[in-house]
Scaffold this active site. Structure first.
Site, PDB file in Angstrom:
ATOM      1  N   HIS A  27       0.665  -1.417  -0.058  1.00  0.00           N
ATOM      2  CA  HIS A  27      -0.254   0.054   0.181  1.00  0.00           C
ATOM      3  C   HIS A  27       0.344   1.801  -0.027  1.00  0.00           C
ATOM      4  O   HIS A  27       1.938   1.605   0.271  1.00  0.00           O
ATOM      5  CB  HIS A  27      -0.655  -0.147   0.914  1.00  0.00           C
ATOM      6  CG  HIS A  27      -0.196   0.407   2.897  1.00  0.00           C
ATOM      7  ND1 HIS A  27      -0.254  -0.168   3.668  1.00  0.00           N
ATOM      8  CD2 HIS A  27      -0.302   1.643   3.286  1.00  0.00           C
ATOM      9  CE1 HIS A  27      -0.035  -0.228   4.771  1.00  0.00           C
ATOM     10  NE2 HIS A  27       0.373   0.890   4.303  1.00  0.00           N
ATOM     11  N   ARG A  61      -1.811  10.932   3.858  1.00  0.00           N
ATOM     12  CA  ARG A  61      -2.668  11.760   5.059  1.00  0.00           C
ATOM     13  C   ARG A  61      -3.938  12.102   4.592  1.00  0.00           C
ATOM     14  O   ARG A  61      -3.689  12.724   3.541  1.00  0.00           O
ATOM     15  CB  ARG A  61      -1.867  12.637   6.026  1.00  0.00           C
ATOM     16  CG  ARG A  61      -1.291  12.019   7.137  1.00  0.00           C
ATOM     17  CD  ARG A  61      -0.085  12.877   7.486  1.00  0.00           C
ATOM     18  NE  ARG A  61       1.139  12.743   8.224  1.00  0.00           N
ATOM     19  CZ  ARG A  61       2.114  11.661   7.857  1.00  0.00           C
ATOM     20  NH1 ARG A  61       2.559  12.274   6.059  1.00  0.00           N
ATOM     21  NH2 ARG A  61       2.779  11.450   8.865  1.00  0.00           N
ATOM     22  N   GLU A  81      -3.992   3.444   1.836  1.00  0.00           N
ATOM     23  CA  GLU A  81      -4.335   3.676   3.101  1.00  0.00           C
ATOM     24  C   GLU A  81      -4.063   5.351   3.751  1.00  0.00           C
ATOM     25  O   GLU A  81      -3.529   6.275   3.132  1.00  0.00           O
ATOM     26  CB  GLU A  81      -2.869   3.078   4.044  1.00  0.00           C
ATOM     27  CG  GLU A  81      -3.531   2.967   5.367  1.00  0.00           C
ATOM     28  CD  GLU A  81      -1.786   2.653   6.260  1.00  0.00           C
ATOM     29  OE1 GLU A  81      -2.010   3.474   7.274  1.00  0.00           O
ATOM     30  OE2 GLU A  81      -0.830   2.470   5.671  1.00  0.00           O
ATOM     31  N   ASN A 105      -6.146  11.890  11.323  1.00  0.00           N
ATOM     32  CA  ASN A 105      -5.503  12.519  12.743  1.00  0.00           C
ATOM     33  C   ASN A 105      -7.085  13.035  12.654  1.00  0.00           C
ATOM     34  O   ASN A 105      -7.629  14.450  12.659  1.00  0.00           O
ATOM     35  CB  ASN A 105      -4.416  13.161  12.579  1.00  0.00           C
ATOM     36  CG  ASN A 105      -3.079  12.616  12.960  1.00  0.00           C
ATOM     37  OD1 ASN A 105      -2.936  11.851  13.091  1.00  0.00           O
ATOM     38  ND2 ASN A 105      -2.894  12.243  10.747  1.00  0.00           N
ATOM     39  N   ARG A 151       8.476  19.747  -2.882  1.00  0.00           N
ATOM     40  CA  ARG A 151       7.862  18.361  -3.922  1.00  0.00           C
ATOM     41  C   ARG A 151       9.086  17.512  -3.473  1.00  0.00           C
ATOM     42  O   ARG A 151       9.318  17.582  -2.684  1.00  0.00           O
ATOM     43  CB  ARG A 151       8.175  18.516  -4.551  1.00  0.00           C
ATOM     44  CG  ARG A 151       7.617  19.772  -5.861  1.00  0.00           C
ATOM     45  CD  ARG A 151       7.741  19.946  -6.768  1.00  0.00           C
ATOM     46  NE  ARG A 151       9.004  19.945  -7.177  1.00  0.00           N
ATOM     47  CZ  ARG A 151       9.496  19.397  -8.566  1.00  0.00           C
ATOM     48  NH1 ARG A 151       8.722  19.145  -9.763  1.00  0.00           N
ATOM     49  NH2 ARG A 151      10.954  19.078  -9.182  1.00  0.00           N
ATOM     50  N   HIS A 185       2.174  11.227  -7.497  1.00  0.00           N
ATOM     51  CA  HIS A 185       1.033  10.689  -7.487  1.00  0.00           C
ATOM     52  C   HIS A 185       0.304   9.257  -7.465  1.00  0.00           C
ATOM     53  O   HIS A 185       1.658   8.668  -7.036  1.00  0.00           O
ATOM     54  CB  HIS A 185       0.228  11.316  -8.870  1.00  0.00           C
ATOM     55  CG  HIS A 185       1.341  11.259 -10.009  1.00  0.00           C
ATOM     56  ND1 HIS A 185       1.995  11.070 -10.836  1.00  0.00           N
ATOM     57  CD2 HIS A 185       1.571   9.044 -10.757  1.00  0.00           C
ATOM     58  CE1 HIS A 185       2.584  10.881 -11.575  1.00  0.00           C
ATOM     59  NE2 HIS A 185       2.257   9.138 -10.952  1.00  0.00           N
ATOM     60  N   HIS A 210       0.301   2.648 -10.091  1.00  0.00           N
ATOM     61  CA  HIS A 210       1.426   2.736  -9.647  1.00  0.00           C
ATOM     62  C   HIS A 210       1.259   4.246  -8.873  1.00  0.00           C
ATOM     63  O   HIS A 210       0.114   3.997  -8.070  1.00  0.00           O
ATOM     64  CB  HIS A 210       2.198   2.855 -10.744  1.00  0.00           C
ATOM     65  CG  HIS A 210       2.134   4.090 -10.733  1.00  0.00           C
ATOM     66  ND1 HIS A 210       1.619   4.066 -12.612  1.00  0.00           N
ATOM     67  CD2 HIS A 210       2.787   5.724 -10.881  1.00  0.00           C
ATOM     68  CE1 HIS A 210       1.504   5.189 -13.002  1.00  0.00           C
ATOM     69  NE2 HIS A 210       2.078   6.082 -12.105  1.00  0.00           N
ATOM     70  N   GLU A 227       7.029   3.762  -9.263  1.00  0.00           N
ATOM     71  CA  GLU A 227       7.376   5.018 -10.599  1.00  0.00           C
ATOM     72  C   GLU A 227       8.122   5.585  -9.269  1.00  0.00           C
ATOM     73  O   GLU A 227       8.129   7.068  -8.826  1.00  0.00           O
ATOM     74  CB  GLU A 227       6.405   5.503 -11.314  1.00  0.00           C
ATOM     75  CG  GLU A 227       6.883   6.542 -12.418  1.00  0.00           C
ATOM     76  CD  GLU A 227       5.373   7.291 -12.937  1.00  0.00           C
ATOM     77  OE1 GLU A 227       6.251   7.901 -13.774  1.00  0.00           O
ATOM     78  OE2 GLU A 227       4.688   7.532 -12.673  1.00  0.00           O
ATOM     79  N   HIS A 271       3.940   7.097   3.661  1.00  0.00           N
ATOM     80  CA  HIS A 271       5.076   5.684   3.356  1.00  0.00           C
ATOM     81  C   HIS A 271       4.269   4.900   2.422  1.00  0.00           C
ATOM     82  O   HIS A 271       3.318   5.241   1.791  1.00  0.00           O
ATOM     83  CB  HIS A 271       5.871   5.110   4.442  1.00  0.00           C
ATOM     84  CG  HIS A 271       4.261   4.345   5.228  1.00  0.00           C
ATOM     85  ND1 HIS A 271       3.424   5.250   6.731  1.00  0.00           N
ATOM     86  CD2 HIS A 271       3.320   3.125   4.748  1.00  0.00           C
ATOM     87  CE1 HIS A 271       2.379   4.176   6.420  1.00  0.00           C
ATOM     88  NE2 HIS A 271       2.009   2.906   5.921  1.00  0.00           N
ATOM     89  N   GLU A 299       7.317   0.938   5.290  1.00  0.00           N
ATOM     90  CA  GLU A 299       7.226   0.080   6.278  1.00  0.00           C
ATOM     91  C   GLU A 299       7.262  -1.089   5.793  1.00  0.00           C
ATOM     92  O   GLU A 299       6.800  -1.546   4.661  1.00  0.00           O
ATOM     93  CB  GLU A 299       5.374   0.492   6.247  1.00  0.00           C
ATOM     94  CG  GLU A 299       4.485  -0.260   7.486  1.00  0.00           C
ATOM     95  CD  GLU A 299       3.518  -0.208   7.602  1.00  0.00           C
ATOM     96  OE1 GLU A 299       2.843  -0.746   9.108  1.00  0.00           O
ATOM     97  OE2 GLU A 299       2.875   0.249   6.402  1.00  0.00           O
TER      98      GLU A 299
END
Length: 318
Positions: A14, A18, A74, A78, A98, A102, A173, A232, A259, A305
């Protein structure tokens, strides 16, 4: 260095971003054909996680457990951000922050898919008719993250066709920008065991694109648009020569992307192998309260992760 035997069961599971308002974000990704597969609530820590992915009977990993899949998104929420007028996401595409670029979905009929998205009132960063590249579009999610839309067939093959079936879509991707292509390619291939599937060199534009993933390289004449869970890497020429140059990892302020995640068949063995390769750790398994996830840093400081694929243990991670 990775051997095929050690990493053959790894999956690019994944990509975490946020979000300000999970209701709006879940609604958007469900409109793109994804399904909310799991919600994890961490009320003591005041955040929730939403895992979305394609799960129709035609989906690549339909019905699998959460960490036995590729190409999930994911969403991290918060508590309180949805009612905070000052809270704003860093989408990774605005200077000087940056880094992450995407996510990308591939669709059966790009013209019809884009018309459907536009009719629903969602905004575009780039429509099919904008600029010189008429075979890709970028739609904006509710937080302003870019979602690329590409066709699984050549543009001319779907010209004039009005129908699109979201059950055939793929989360194809995730793109991140890298400072030094050589270092990043070495990390993702030799440390994480991915395969370089194809390279797009754009000398006129001054950049290269590298597509990596788990599994076999596409055959002669085959593309990668039907795949899920690819990475990518975008390298702009010359950045590697500038010592002061760096990309934003999404976890420093202003935050946005968090992540990418690789699931493994044996978490302890995978982390021991990573330790032997002298990776830079953000969090070892033994650090903190969560003893079932680890985070390593790639050459640009992006968080990766490492988590257990539940198929190999027969029990849920959370």
């Amino acid at each position: 260095m990775a051997t095929a035997a050690e990493t053959k069961n790894y999956k690019f599971n994944h990509s975490m971003i946020r979000v300000k308002d999970p209701k709006e974000s879940v609604k958007f990704y469900e409109f793109l054909g994804m399904k909310l597969l799991k919600k994890l609530e961490f009320s003591e820590a005041k955040f929730d996680l939403y895992f979305l992915g394609y799960d129709s009977p035609q989906a690549v990993s339909a019905g699998n457990s959460i960490f036995d899949r590729e190409g999930l998104i994911e969403l991290t929420h918060n508590y309180g951000t949805e009612s905070n007028p000052e809270y704003k996401i860093n989408n990774g595409n605005v200077e000087p922050h940056r880094g992450f670029g995407h996510t990308c979905i591939s669709v059966d009929n790009i013209q019809a898919a884009c018309a459907r998205i536009e009719d629903a009132g969602y905004r575009f960063q780039k429509k099919l008719t904008d600029g010189r590249m008429r075979h890709i579009a970028f739609v904006l999610d509710p937080d302003g993250y870019w979602v690329e839309v590409v066709g699984q067939k050549p543009l001319e093959a779907t010209e004039g066709v009005k129908e699109t079936d979201v059950q055939t879509y793929r989360m194809n991707h995730t793109m991140i920008r890298v400072k030094d292509a050589e270092k990043s390619l070495k990390f993702y291939q030799e440390v994480l065991g991915m395969t370089l599937l194809r390279t797009n060199e754009n000398e006129k534009g001054g950049f290269n694109l590298y597509f990596l993933g788990y599994g076999e390289k596409p055959g002669e004449g085959e593309g990668t648009a039907g795949r899920e869970g690819l990475l990518e890497l975008t390298w702009n020429y010359g950045t590697e020569k500038d010592e002061a140059f760096s990309y934003h990892d999404g976890n420093k302020e202003p935050q946005g992307f968090g992540h990418i995640c690789v699931s493994v068949d044996n978490l302890d063995a995978a982390c021991a192998r990573l330790e032997s390769l002298n990776v830079n750790w953000k969090k070892r398994l033994t650090d903190g309260r969560m003893k079932n996830v680890a985070f390593v840093l790639d050459p640009d400081g992006y968080w990766v992760e490492i988590v257990q694929n539940e198929r190999f243990t027969g029990k849920d991670n959370f």
